[in-house]
Design an enzyme around this catalytic site. Structure first.
Site, PDB file in Angstrom:
ATOM      1  N   PHE A   1       0.846  -1.194   0.000  1.00 56.36           N
ATOM      2  CA  PHE A   1       0.000   0.000   0.000  1.00 56.36           C
ATOM      3  C   PHE A   1       0.884   1.249   0.000  1.00 56.36           C
ATOM      4  O   PHE A   1       0.711   2.164   0.800  1.00 56.36           O
ATOM      5  CB  PHE A   1      -0.927   0.002   1.216  1.00 56.36           C
TER       6      PHE A   1
ATOM      7  N   GLU B   1       3.758   6.527  -3.893  1.00 58.34           N
ATOM      8  CA  GLU B   1       5.000   7.002  -4.482  1.00 58.34           C
ATOM      9  C   GLU B   1       5.296   8.409  -3.965  1.00 58.34           C
ATOM     10  O   GLU B   1       4.417   9.253  -3.864  1.00 58.34           O
ATOM     11  CB  GLU B   1       4.899   6.989  -6.008  1.00 58.34           C
TER      12      GLU B   1
ATOM     13  N   LYS C   1      -6.343  -5.128  -1.743  1.00 54.49           N
ATOM     14  CA  LYS C   1      -5.575  -4.107  -2.461  1.00 54.49           C
ATOM     15  C   LYS C   1      -6.413  -3.448  -3.549  1.00 54.49           C
ATOM     16  O   LYS C   1      -6.479  -2.218  -3.661  1.00 54.49           O
ATOM     17  CB  LYS C   1      -4.313  -4.731  -3.063  1.00 54.49           C
TER      18      LYS C   1
ATOM     19  N   ASN D   1      -7.726   0.631  -3.558  1.00 51.75           N
ATOM     20  CA  ASN D   1      -7.395   1.588  -4.606  1.00 51.75           C
ATOM     21  C   ASN D   1      -8.629   2.024  -5.384  1.00 51.75           C
ATOM     22  O   ASN D   1      -8.758   3.189  -5.765  1.00 51.75           O
ATOM     23  CB  ASN D   1      -6.355   0.994  -5.558  1.00 51.75           C
TER      24      ASN D   1
ATOM     25  N   CYS E   1      -0.997   2.909 -10.121  1.00 54.44           N
ATOM     26  CA  CYS E   1      -1.952   2.060  -9.394  1.00 54.44           C
ATOM     27  C   CYS E   1      -3.410   2.305  -9.765  1.00 54.44           C
ATOM     28  O   CYS E   1      -4.089   1.396 -10.242  1.00 54.44           O
ATOM     29  CB  CYS E   1      -1.767   2.250  -7.889  1.00 54.44           C
TER      30      CYS E   1
ATOM     31  N   LYS F   1      -4.669   1.477 -13.419  1.00 55.70           N
ATOM     32  CA  LYS F   1      -4.482   0.049 -13.697  1.00 55.70           C
ATOM     33  C   LYS F   1      -5.389  -0.809 -12.832  1.00 55.70           C
ATOM     34  O   LYS F   1      -6.035  -1.744 -13.328  1.00 55.70           O
ATOM     35  CB  LYS F   1      -3.012  -0.324 -13.457  1.00 55.70           C
TER      36      LYS F   1
END
Length: 458
Positions: free
Chosen positions: A161, A164, A216, A220, A272, A275
């Site tokens: 998790f 960036e 996950k 997101n 993330c 996608k």
């Protein structure tokens, strides 16, 4: 399995996830081999040269390499044979239909089965569709059967998790550690791997593999929905004379909602959200379900980027074109403190401006190298500049696309003097409360232009 102080970790893949994970596990005291098939990348890492920009990562890499806990290799056999726990952290890029491309995951699983020499814990760290853990198990088992080898192993789903730009901090102090496994032995070993976090009372959530894989994607997708929601509120706010920042503030005061990810802008991007939202929609399709809310968020995000292009065209042209207009763009990466330009809104917006006849001058503190090849088809219409001031010279308008700190602190009086025009499109609302900027420029925020009839763009 060796004692706790001697757990050997192998990380397959040295992208954002794999490299940060490997470095932080070494910082936690583990012995780590980071493996990649790219020999050039591995050689540079051995020299302390990072392939990505991530604040704080180089210092920890250098420290743990010097203390002989962190090693880099192109040898898959060496990595598998020496490691007790093997993290698969390879890319899962989207295919044209939105599904995740698992070829690198499968290839890693085949190699693990090919070289396995004893009990291993195989950890899916890459973001993968539900069912991938069982697929990895089958691939490894087949390779072992072909070898007529009888080694036991366990599969764990341990999703990342990381944000960036804040990945080091997120690894050192995560909100939670999710461990998906059907093996008590594997769960105990994962507790050893993350012992530092366990001691520091970071929450651990233990589930089956499929639930961990879903967590996950669900996380997101939900954050992407929040972003698309507030962006649509911003479009409406401009039409009715409301202020989306105050709307978001009022919403965020509700404990059920929270203020996070309620910041209007040009749309979400990065490695993330685009996608993963497309992937979970595809997973649902394969199982006969339709993710209507997530699909709407994806559509709204595409609409948001198109609306930003329309806004510039509407403000700067009289005949629905930008022929001859020169536009400065501050920020190319999808967010500050990263060099990642994957699916960044800047790509679609710059392309749209150029298709409308504009030429672009661009500057980003870290994103220009990647943007050059991602915007290669438009290179004849883009000038990449050395700094934010060179970028605005003799331009008709300025777009703030990414909220890097240096843009927040820019001398806007100097910027105005260097520009030919005075239109400032603040797509991150950084200067929305700055009265001096609004006096110097024709200011265009996102959802905070109440009372300005010029902002009823199409």
């Amino acid at each position: 399995m060796k004692g706790e102080d001697h757990v050997q970790i192998g990380v397959i893949g040295t992208g954002y996830v794999g490299l940060v994970q490997g470095v932080i596990l070494a910082e936690f005291g583990m012995n780590v081999i980071c493996m990649d098939v790219d020999s050039g990348k591995i050689e540079r890492l051995k020299q302390g040269i990072l392939p990505i920009y991530e604040p704080g990562l180089k210092e920890l890499l250098d420290k743990n390499a010097a203390e002989d806990r962190l090693h880099f290799s192109t040898g898959m056999q060496e990595t598998v044979e020496k490691s007790d726990v093997i993290f698969i952290a390879v890319g899962t890029p989207p295919q044209e239909d939105g599904s995740a491309d698992l070829q690198y995951v499968i290839r890693a699983a085949e190699d693990i089965g090919r070289y396995m020499n004893g009990y291993k814990v195989v950890v899916d760290k890459s973001t993968v569709p539900v069912g991938t853990g069982q697929k990895v198990r089958s691939v490894i088992q087949k390779m072992l059967s072909d070898r007529k080898a009888d080694f036991s192993f366990d599969i764990v789903s341990n999703p990342e998790f990381l944000r960036e730009g804040k990945a080091v901090r997120d690894c050192l102090t995560p909100d939670r550690i999710v461990i998906g496994s059907d093996s008590a032995r594997a769960r105990e070993i994962m507790h050893q791997v993350y012992n530092v976090l366990y001691i520091n009372q970071i929450p651990f959530l233990e589930t089956n593999i499929e639930t961990a894989e879903m967590i996950k994607y669900a996380s997101n997708a939900f954050l992407a929905v929040k972003i698309s929601f507030i962006n649509e509120m911003a479009l409406l706010a401009d039409k009715v004379g409301a202020n989306v920042q105050e709307i978001a503030r009022g919403m965020g005061m509700d404990g059920r909602i929270s203020p996070k990810f309620l910041h209007a802008g040009p749309g979400f991007g990065g490695s993330c959200f685009p996608k993963d939202t497309r992937a979970i929609v595809d997973i649902a399709r394969q199982h006969g379900e339709e993710m209507q809310v997530i699909s709407a968020a994806i559509s709204a995000n595409e609409k948001q980027k198109a609306k930003m292009v329309q806004r510039v065209i509407h403000a700067l042209s009289e005949n629905d074109g930008l022929n001859g207009r020169c536009i400065a763009v501050w920020g190319l990466s999808f967010k500050p403190e990263t060099d990642d330009v994957r699916d960044a809104p800047s790509l679609d917006i710059i392309t749209g401006l150029i298709e409308a006849g504009a030429v672009v001058r661009a500057y980003c503190p870290q994103g220009m190298r990647e943007a050059r090849w991602r915007l290669q088809a438009q290179e004849a219409s883009i000038t990449y500049c050395q700094n934010e001031y060179e970028c605005v010279e003799k331009t008709d308008a300025l777009i703030l696309m990414t909220e890097w700190h240096k843009f927040r602190g820019a001398n806007m009086q100097r910027v105005r003097q260097l520009m030919k025009g005075n239109d400032f499109f603040d797509f991150k609302n950084v200067f929305s409360k700055n009265t001096e900027v609004k006096q110097q420029f024709h200011y265009h925020g996102v959802g905070c232009n109440q009372g300005d009839a010029n902002e009823t763009y199409r």
